[in-house]
Design a protein around this motif. Structure first.
Motif, PDB file in Angstrom:
ATOM      1  N   GLY A  47      11.292  -0.154  -3.845  1.00  0.00           N
ATOM      2  CA  GLY A  47      10.971   0.484  -2.579  1.00  0.00           C
ATOM      3  C   GLY A  47       9.486   0.660  -2.357  1.00  0.00           C
ATOM      4  N   VAL A  48       8.847   1.466  -3.208  1.00  0.00           N
ATOM      5  CA  VAL A  48       7.438   1.810  -3.016  1.00  0.00           C
ATOM      6  C   VAL A  48       6.536   0.586  -3.209  1.00  0.00           C
ATOM      7  N   ASP A  51       8.439  -2.834  -1.277  1.00  0.00           N
ATOM      8  CA  ASP A  51       8.768  -2.561   0.129  1.00  0.00           C
ATOM      9  C   ASP A  51      10.036  -3.283   0.565  1.00  0.00           C
ATOM     10  N   GLU A  52      11.045  -3.305  -0.326  1.00  0.00           N
ATOM     11  CA  GLU A  52      12.320  -3.888   0.046  1.00  0.00           C
ATOM     12  C   GLU A  52      13.020  -2.984   1.056  1.00  0.00           C
ATOM     13  N   CYS A  54      15.462  -0.535   3.166  1.00  0.00           N
ATOM     14  CA  CYS A  54      16.390   0.574   3.009  1.00  0.00           C
ATOM     15  C   CYS A  54      17.763   0.100   3.476  1.00  0.00           C
ATOM     16  N   PRO A  59      12.168  -1.919   6.376  1.00  0.00           N
ATOM     17  CA  PRO A  59      11.426  -1.879   5.116  1.00  0.00           C
ATOM     18  C   PRO A  59      11.290  -0.431   4.645  1.00  0.00           C
ATOM     19  N   PHE A  60      11.272  -0.249   3.338  1.00  0.00           N
ATOM     20  CA  PHE A  60      11.220   1.103   2.774  1.00  0.00           C
ATOM     21  C   PHE A  60      10.113   1.948   3.402  1.00  0.00           C
ATOM     22  N   THR A  61       8.899   1.389   3.502  1.00  0.00           N
ATOM     23  CA  THR A  61       7.772   2.170   4.012  1.00  0.00           C
ATOM     24  C   THR A  61       7.850   2.397   5.511  1.00  0.00           C
ATOM     25  N   TRP A  66      12.767   7.792   4.598  1.00  0.00           N
ATOM     26  CA  TRP A  66      12.028   7.744   3.343  1.00  0.00           C
ATOM     27  C   TRP A  66      10.563   8.122   3.516  1.00  0.00           C
ATOM     28  N   ARG A  67      10.009   7.894   4.698  1.00  0.00           N
ATOM     29  CA  ARG A  67       8.650   8.390   4.949  1.00  0.00           C
ATOM     30  C   ARG A  67       8.637   9.913   4.887  1.00  0.00           C
ATOM     31  N   TRP A  77       3.958   8.331  -0.222  1.00  0.00           N
ATOM     32  CA  TRP A  77       4.176   7.377  -1.308  1.00  0.00           C
ATOM     33  C   TRP A  77       2.886   6.618  -1.601  1.00  0.00           C
ATOM     34  N   SER A  79       1.130   3.588  -4.549  1.00  0.00           N
ATOM     35  CA  SER A  79       1.388   2.684  -5.672  1.00  0.00           C
ATOM     36  C   SER A  79       1.017   3.351  -6.988  1.00  0.00           C
TER      37      SER A  79
END
Length: 303
Positions: A47-48, A51-52, A54, A59-61, A66-67, A77, A79
């Protein structure tokens, strides 16, 4: 960062991959005030960092849920955060360390999960979160650190699991093939993960076992009994009609491709292993998974 003192309940789905944990998580996620999170153990890398997507498809981001979780838990989030947790995982969260899971880095490692669970519960306005990370070692870490966890051990006929691990399946995230294992390796891991979860119960941890085959054969009864074991009083399951489940979109960070499925899902058994797994492989897996296979009620030729 969140500072609320009331922590959510955590339902941790344990077992070996391809055993039905994603399906069970999706079903539990339909219960009121329950937030399914996917495989949180893989959130950091997939995810982080990668960035696959959800389970909602974004995208995760770019996922608002998730944000929000990242802001509440860590102020966002980064790296650096993900790489730090992955480094801690390498030192602390290992199957070979189960006999002595206590580690000087354990509090810091588990703190990251506590913050995610708390922030996700707040963002979803839920009292309970579901983590389908599966790894028994993470369950040990969480329980050792005092997290309020109820483990659900999901078991499936090991020969069916071995057949699933042998097949080539494309990851919907990037089209690349999912990891494949041979029958012997699958059998060893199936035994190791389930034995570790059995030992958790012996130690007094709350562990409830669910057979994948029972979930598909009698979904309403199996899910009702499980929900009651988990402390849900008089659970209602309006999303189940016979063997058809109606699923809403879920914000799951990682997991089986089924996490992207929404709408009507027919709960049907897959017994293709009876035809697709060669006889000598079936015999090998059966030998390597005895006696747990017998303990869980799996006979010689049928699940």
């Amino acid at each position: 960062m969140t500072d609320r003192s009331t922590a959510p309940r955590v339902i941790f789905l344990g077992g070996l991959g391809r055993s039905g944990t994603t399906l069970l998580e999706r079903l539990l996620g339909q219960l009121p005030e329950v937030a399914p999170l996917g495989e949180v153990v893989h959130l950091w890398e997939r995810g982080v960092l990668a960035d696959e997507p959800c389970g909602c498809g974004r995208p995760f981001t770019a996922c608002p849920f998730w944000r929000d979780v990242g802001e509440r838990a860590f102020g966002g989030w980064t790296s650096m955060l993900a790489e730090r947790v992955l480094a801690l995982r390498h030192r602390v969260d290992r199957t070979r360390r189960l006999a002595r899971i206590t580690h000087e880095d354990l509090p810091e490692y588990v703190r990251a999960y506590r913050r995610i669970y708390q922030a996700a519960a707040e963002a979803a306005q839920a009292r309970t979160v579901v983590d389908s990370s599966k790894h028994a070692s993470l369950a040990y870490c969480l329980l050792e650190a005092g997290v309020d966890v109820h483990v659900v051990q999901v078991v499936r006929e090991p020969r069916a699991v071995a057949h699933s691990w042998c097949r080539t399946v494309a990851r919907p995230e990037d089209g690349k093939p999912m990891t494949r294992w041979g029958p012997a390796r699958t059998a060893v891991h199936w035994t190791a993960q389930n034995l570790a979860l059995e030992l958790l119960a012996v130690r007094g941890a709350p562990v409830t076992r669910v057979r994948y085959e029972d979930l598909l054969a009698t979904p309403h009864e199996t899910l009702t009994n499980l929900a009651q074991d988990l402390g849900f009083t008089s659970p209602r399951l309006p999303f189940l009609h016979g063997t058809t489940a109606y699923l809403t979109t879920a914000h799951t960070a990682s997991g089986n491709p089924m996490r992207f499925t929404a709408g009507a899902v027919e709960l049907a058994r897959d017994d293709s292993w009876l035809r697709g797994l060669p006889r000598h492989h079936r015999s090998l897996v059966a030998a390597l998974t005895w006696p747990l296979r017998a303990r869980y009620g799996y006979g010689r030729d049928t699940a």
